[in-house]
Design a protein around this motif. Sequence first.
Motif, short mmCIF file in Angstrom:
data_model
loop_
_atom_site.label_atom_id
_atom_site.label_comp_id
_atom_site.label_asym_id
_atom_site.label_seq_id
_atom_site.Cartn_x
_atom_site.Cartn_y
_atom_site.Cartn_z
N ALA A 41 0.83 -1.21 0.00
CA ALA A 41 0.00 0.00 0.00
C ALA A 41 0.86 1.27 0.00
O ALA A 41 0.62 2.20 -0.76
N GLY A 42 1.86 1.33 0.88
CA GLY A 42 2.74 2.50 0.93
C GLY A 42 2.05 3.76 1.41
O GLY A 42 2.32 4.85 0.88
N ASP A 43 1.17 3.66 2.41
CA ASP A 43 0.43 4.84 2.85
C ASP A 43 0.35 4.96 4.37
O ASP A 43 -0.50 5.68 4.89
N ASP A 44 1.25 4.28 5.09
CA ASP A 44 1.15 4.33 6.55
C ASP A 44 2.56 4.30 7.16
O ASP A 44 3.53 4.71 6.52
N LEU A 45 2.66 3.77 8.36
CA LEU A 45 3.92 3.80 9.11
C LEU A 45 5.06 3.11 8.37
O LEU A 45 6.20 3.59 8.39
N VAL A 46 4.76 2.00 7.72
CA VAL A 46 5.83 1.24 7.07
C VAL A 46 6.47 2.04 5.95
O VAL A 46 7.69 1.97 5.73
N GLU A 47 5.69 2.81 5.23
CA GLU A 47 6.27 3.66 4.18
C GLU A 47 7.19 4.72 4.77
O GLU A 47 8.25 5.03 4.20
N MET A 48 6.83 5.24 5.94
CA MET A 48 7.71 6.19 6.63
C MET A 48 9.01 5.50 7.04
O MET A 48 10.10 6.07 6.88
N ILE A 49 8.89 4.28 7.55
CA ILE A 49 10.08 3.52 7.95
C ILE A 49 10.96 3.23 6.74
O ILE A 49 12.19 3.32 6.82
N LYS A 53 14.75 4.34 6.31
CA LYS A 53 15.74 3.26 6.18
C LYS A 53 16.65 3.50 4.99
O LYS A 53 17.85 3.21 5.04
N VAL A 54 16.09 4.04 3.91
CA VAL A 54 16.91 4.38 2.74
C VAL A 54 17.97 5.41 3.13
O VAL A 54 19.15 5.29 2.78
N ALA A 55 17.56 6.45 3.85
CA ALA A 55 18.50 7.49 4.28
C ALA A 55 19.55 6.92 5.24
O ALA A 55 20.73 7.26 5.15
N LYS A 56 19.13 6.03 6.13
CA LYS A 56 20.05 5.44 7.10
C LYS A 56 21.09 4.57 6.40
O LYS A 56 22.29 4.64 6.70
N LEU A 137 13.69 5.93 13.50
CA LEU A 137 13.36 4.54 13.20
C LEU A 137 13.01 3.77 14.48
O LEU A 137 12.10 2.93 14.48
N ASP A 138 13.72 4.07 15.55
CA ASP A 138 13.44 3.44 16.84
C ASP A 138 12.01 3.75 17.28
O ASP A 138 11.24 2.86 17.68
N LEU A 162 12.47 -5.94 8.20
CA LEU A 162 11.43 -6.96 8.12
C LEU A 162 10.05 -6.35 7.88
O LEU A 162 9.27 -6.87 7.07
N VAL A 163 9.74 -5.24 8.55
CA VAL A 163 8.41 -4.65 8.35
C VAL A 163 8.31 -4.02 6.96
O VAL A 163 7.23 -4.02 6.35
N VAL A 164 9.42 -3.51 6.42
CA VAL A 164 9.40 -2.96 5.07
C VAL A 164 9.17 -4.08 4.05
O VAL A 164 8.48 -3.90 3.04
N ALA A 165 9.74 -5.25 4.31
CA ALA A 165 9.55 -6.39 3.40
C ALA A 165 8.08 -6.80 3.32
O ALA A 165 7.58 -7.18 2.26
N VAL A 166 7.37 -6.69 4.45
CA VAL A 166 5.96 -7.09 4.48
C VAL A 166 5.07 -5.99 3.92
O VAL A 166 4.15 -6.24 3.14
N GLY A 167 5.32 -4.74 4.30
CA GLY A 167 4.51 -3.62 3.82
C GLY A 167 3.44 -3.21 4.81
O GLY A 167 3.22 -3.85 5.84
N ASP A 168 2.75 -2.12 4.49
CA ASP A 168 1.68 -1.61 5.36
C ASP A 168 0.48 -2.56 5.41
O ASP A 168 -0.11 -2.78 6.45
#
Length: 270
Positions: A41-49, A53-56, A137-138, A162-168
């Motif tokens: 979906a890319g519209d909630d917390l996981v998309e923010m993470i 994560k890309v920046a980190k 991220l924490d 792991l949460v990014v792999a699953v998605g929102d």
Amino acid sequence: MVEVNRPDRSTRRRIGKDDTIDAEAAARSYIAGQATVIPKAGDDLVEMIRMLKVAKDSATDNRTAALNQLHAIVVTAPAALRERLQRLKGKELVECCSGLRSGDISTPLAAAKMTLRTLARRIQQLDQELKDTVAQLDRLTMQHCPELRNTYGIGVDISATLVVAVGDNQERMKSEASFAALCGVNPLPASSGKVVRHRLNRSGNRQANCALHRIVICRLQRHQQTREYVERRTAEGRSMKEIIRCLKRFVAREVFGILRGGAAVRTAAV
């Protein structure tokens, strides 16, 4: 809407590639029932993470590169400067180099000082970026799934992966077997003749696979029940590679249960 993988390489070599060919291949894949996965979906917390994560990850890679360059310049610097800096390590070396003054760039010594100062200040800036990003991220990973963060061997970076792999929209993962396949830890038959064995899937999300591997390595070193499992399986004649394969599969089952809010199957229970 479903998610379609890229066409098979052999097909692309035979018929080529353009928008029309790709659209037809996607339609054929859907009609054949091969494309059934719901996109993220890319519209909630996981998309923010994911974005943090890309920046980190980028800051980590750049910091490592700058630190390697700093050490390389110290090794090749003029003798007077090299003897002064070669005894310093880590943070002390970076702080010392950040305070160097080069003056006019008219000698190799002045150029070395300016280069070291530039690299050291870049490392310090990246350290601050990493500190700020990891703090966010924490907070977000604890907000999204606190139970995952409290699981043995899972920290900020691994939980984010792991949460990014699953998605929102976690319902896109219909079973823990599908999550294992996504992470590339589902056993595949690799038998030949009288030899009956399985191997790990070498496809899937390799970042998630690496995260599961790090969890297993951490538990192998410090988790008593996991070490007891290794001793038992070793006595049965299993190799360490096979044991790690099994453990990664168990961890995938445990993580899936936590992310879906169901009963987690603990690795220690195997």
